[in-house]
Write an enzyme that holds these catalytic residues in place. Structure first.
Site, PDB file in Angstrom:
ATOM      1  N   GLU A  70       5.675  -3.166   0.734  1.00  0.00           N
ATOM      2  CA  GLU A  70       5.631  -3.044  -0.738  1.00  0.00           C
ATOM      3  C   GLU A  70       4.885  -1.754  -1.046  1.00  0.00           C
ATOM      4  O   GLU A  70       3.662  -1.720  -1.057  1.00  0.00           O
ATOM      5  CB  GLU A  70       4.923  -4.265  -1.346  1.00  0.00           C
TER       6      GLU A  70
ATOM      7  N   GLY B 178       0.833  -1.208   0.000  1.00  0.00           N
ATOM      8  CA  GLY B 178       0.000   0.000   0.000  1.00  0.00           C
ATOM      9  C   GLY B 178       0.859   1.245   0.000  1.00  0.00           C
ATOM     10  O   GLY B 178       2.030   1.217  -0.393  1.00  0.00           O
TER      11      GLY B 178
ATOM     12  N   VAL C 156       0.696   4.791   5.340  1.00  0.00           N
ATOM     13  CA  VAL C 156       0.261   3.650   6.158  1.00  0.00           C
ATOM     14  C   VAL C 156       1.459   2.716   6.418  1.00  0.00           C
ATOM     15  O   VAL C 156       1.564   2.120   7.491  1.00  0.00           O
ATOM     16  CB  VAL C 156      -0.924   2.902   5.492  1.00  0.00           C
ATOM     17  N   GLY C 157       2.376   2.650   5.474  1.00  0.00           N
ATOM     18  CA  GLY C 157       3.588   1.845   5.681  1.00  0.00           C
ATOM     19  C   GLY C 157       4.302   2.226   6.972  1.00  0.00           C
ATOM     20  O   GLY C 157       4.791   1.369   7.719  1.00  0.00           O
TER      21      GLY C 157
ATOM     22  N   CYS D  65       1.146  -0.178  -9.315  1.00  0.00           N
ATOM     23  CA  CYS D  65       2.251   0.427  -8.557  1.00  0.00           C
ATOM     24  C   CYS D  65       3.491   0.655  -9.408  1.00  0.00           C
ATOM     25  O   CYS D  65       4.243   1.582  -9.158  1.00  0.00           O
ATOM     26  CB  CYS D  65       2.598  -0.437  -7.353  1.00  0.00           C
TER      27      CYS D  65
END
Ligand code: NAD
Length: 467
Positions: free
Chosen positions: A221, A199, A203-204, A255
């Site tokens: 990722e 994501g 948020v990582g 991505c």
């Protein structure tokens, strides 16, 4: 159940409950055998084959993804990943022998691949099936229990995964938890042995902070702006077709999609014209009615993308319809390097094209920004292509193509710096979800006293020679 344990199970959160059950299953040792792992992979393969049409329908309901794309990039991708893993798993599980130093002889030294334990996979919405189940293949192959948390944004696919997985796989060890921020936050409060997250980087950081509390290792990722450099020596027709295909697959919500193009000024106009030709060839003149072109995931993202459309000159496309979450394949020229469209990952069907006067300028442009997930260079001149590869850093990439490097199971897939950490696919997934345990095995039939005290001069001289 005693009244005390009844109170405990009521007060524990759903996340705590699932981790506790999976930990019991992991401790039983059932996930360790090759037989169990292969059976689970086979079950997942059957699940994908039996329910192929339902899965493709769900992905289409979430993203308007063309059926061909849903098969190739999600179902088909996973089937190949499973088959590759099934074929090689016995070999990967074997301890790997390494040399033992002379002073240690006689001895044998081996690296064992140990499962980590109870693992968590958090998926993203843009490839809602692939990004939830792909990492789970690695977790299972490495002998772990796993909880899969698909993205709530792609809710049709999430519900389908939740319904299907328990029908095929061993629910003692493989679970699906659906939900958004509250459910994921509850999961992140638990102690895991590994967390695999796909994501965005904001948020990582939340994931990594939560994991740090228990010293849990993570794979992140993430995304970012993947540059595409086009040298004047490139075959412009093939280049245009490949870039347009890579950019507008899944309506740009990939991505590793080419985020922007840096093209040599001498071939700028020709490339932009070739982009237009490729768009018409792939999607027709009325792109909205093309069955081969997807939609934006939701209104929020659609509005965000529409807001980027005035960042330059519209060379192709620009049409949009919020009510249908449609944005035409769009190519934009005259874009300033400092404009908003160049600030964040676009993650949609808008392709800015910027002029550069040399390959060095393109390299400098890339190196002044965050390390990307992928970088592509199109050049007939091999030296120039190598110059780009050797002087830039990215998670991965391709020469004269876009994200086809993902289709090679031998190539690790992952980011670097802002685009993430940890790489997977094929053997790399198995390794990511394994602990590499070093074991020395020393027989007792001889026990030279060289290393034991008293040391004395003679032993010191001898050891210096041997080491
Ligand atoms: P998303 O909204 O689906 O979020 C990803 C996951 O994070 C979801 O499961 C969601 O429930 C969870 N989440 C969201 N907010 C959270 C919070 N506050 N706390 C805990 N969990 C939370 O997906 P997204 O982030 O919009 O995904 C798009 C990004 O992902 C893009 O940057 C894209 O490049 C990147 N991406 C990377 C890869 C890769 O393989 N490197 C693949 C796909 C997407």
């Amino acid at each position: 159940m005693s009244s005390a344990s009844a109170v405990n199970s009521q007060s524990s959160s759903p996340g705590a409950q699932v981790v506790s059950e999976l930990r019991t299953a992991f401790k039983s040792g059932k996930t360790r055998s090759l037989k169990w792992r292969l059976a689970q992979l086979d079950a997942m393969k059957r699940m994908l084959i039996d329910n192929q049409e339902h899965i493709i329908d769900a992905i289409a309901a979430d993203l308007g993804k063309p059926r061909f794309e849903a098969f190739t990039t999600e179902v088909g991708f996973l089937l190949s990943e499973i088959e590759h893993t099934q074929k090689n798993l016995a070999k990967w599980m074997k301890p790997v022998r390494v040399k033992s130093a002379v002073v240690l002889q006689p001895a044998s030294s081996k690296i064992y691949s140990d499962p980590l334990g109870v693992t968590l996979v958090i998926g993203a919405w843009n490839y809602p099936l692939q990004l939830s189940l792909g990492p789970a293949i690695g977790a299972i192959a490495a002998g772990n229990c796993v909880v899969v948390k698909p993205s709530e944004v792609s809710h049709y696919t999430s519900a389908l995964i939740h319904g299907l997985l328990p029908q095929y796989l061993d629910s003692d060890c493989v679970r699906v938890v659906e939900g958004g921020i509250p459910e994921t936050t509850d999961l992140l409060e638990q102690k895991w042995d590994y967390i695999f997250y796909t994501g965005n980087g904001t948020v990582g950081r939340i994931i990594m902070t939560a994991a740090a509390k228990n010293l849990t290792p993570v794979a992140l990722e993430l995304g970012g702006k993947s540059p595409t450099i086009v040298d004047e020596s490139a075959d412009l027709d093939v280049t245009a077709r490949r870039i347009i295909w890579g950019k507008f697959t899944n309506a740009g919500q990939t991505c590793v999609a080419p985020d922007y193009v840096l093209v040599h000024e001498r071939v700028h106009d020709e490339l932009v014209a070739a982009f237009g030709k490729a768009i018409t060839e792939f999607y027709g003149t009325d792109t909205k009615s093309s069955a081969d072109y997807g939609r934006i995931i939701n209104e929020r993202h659609c509005k965000r993308l529409i807001g980027l459309l005035d960042g330059g000159n519209l060379a192709h496309g620009g049409e949009h319809d919020l009510s249908e979450k449609f944005i035409a394949p769009t190519v934009m020229t005259g874009v300033d390097g400092d404009s908003p469209i160049m600030a964040e990952e676009i993650f949609g069907p808008i392709l800015p094209v910027l002029k550069v006067s040399s390959i060095h300028q393109a390299i400098d442009f890339v190196n002044e920004r965050a390390k990307p997930l992928a970088l592509y260079v199109f050049a007939g001149n091999k030296t120039r292509a190598q110059q780009v590869i050797h002087n830039t850093t990215s998670g991965g990439g391709s020469i004269n193509h876009v994200w086809m490097h993902l289709a090679v199971p031998g190539l690790p897939f992952g980011g670097v710096g802002e685009s993430g950490m940890g790489a997977y696919h094929g053997h790399h997934s198995f390794n990511l979800f394994s602990h590499k345990k070093s074991i020395l095995d020393k027989p007792t039939f001889v026990d030279p006293n060289l290393v034991y005290p008293p040391y004395g001069d003679f032993k010191q001289k001898l050891i210096k020679r041997l080491l």
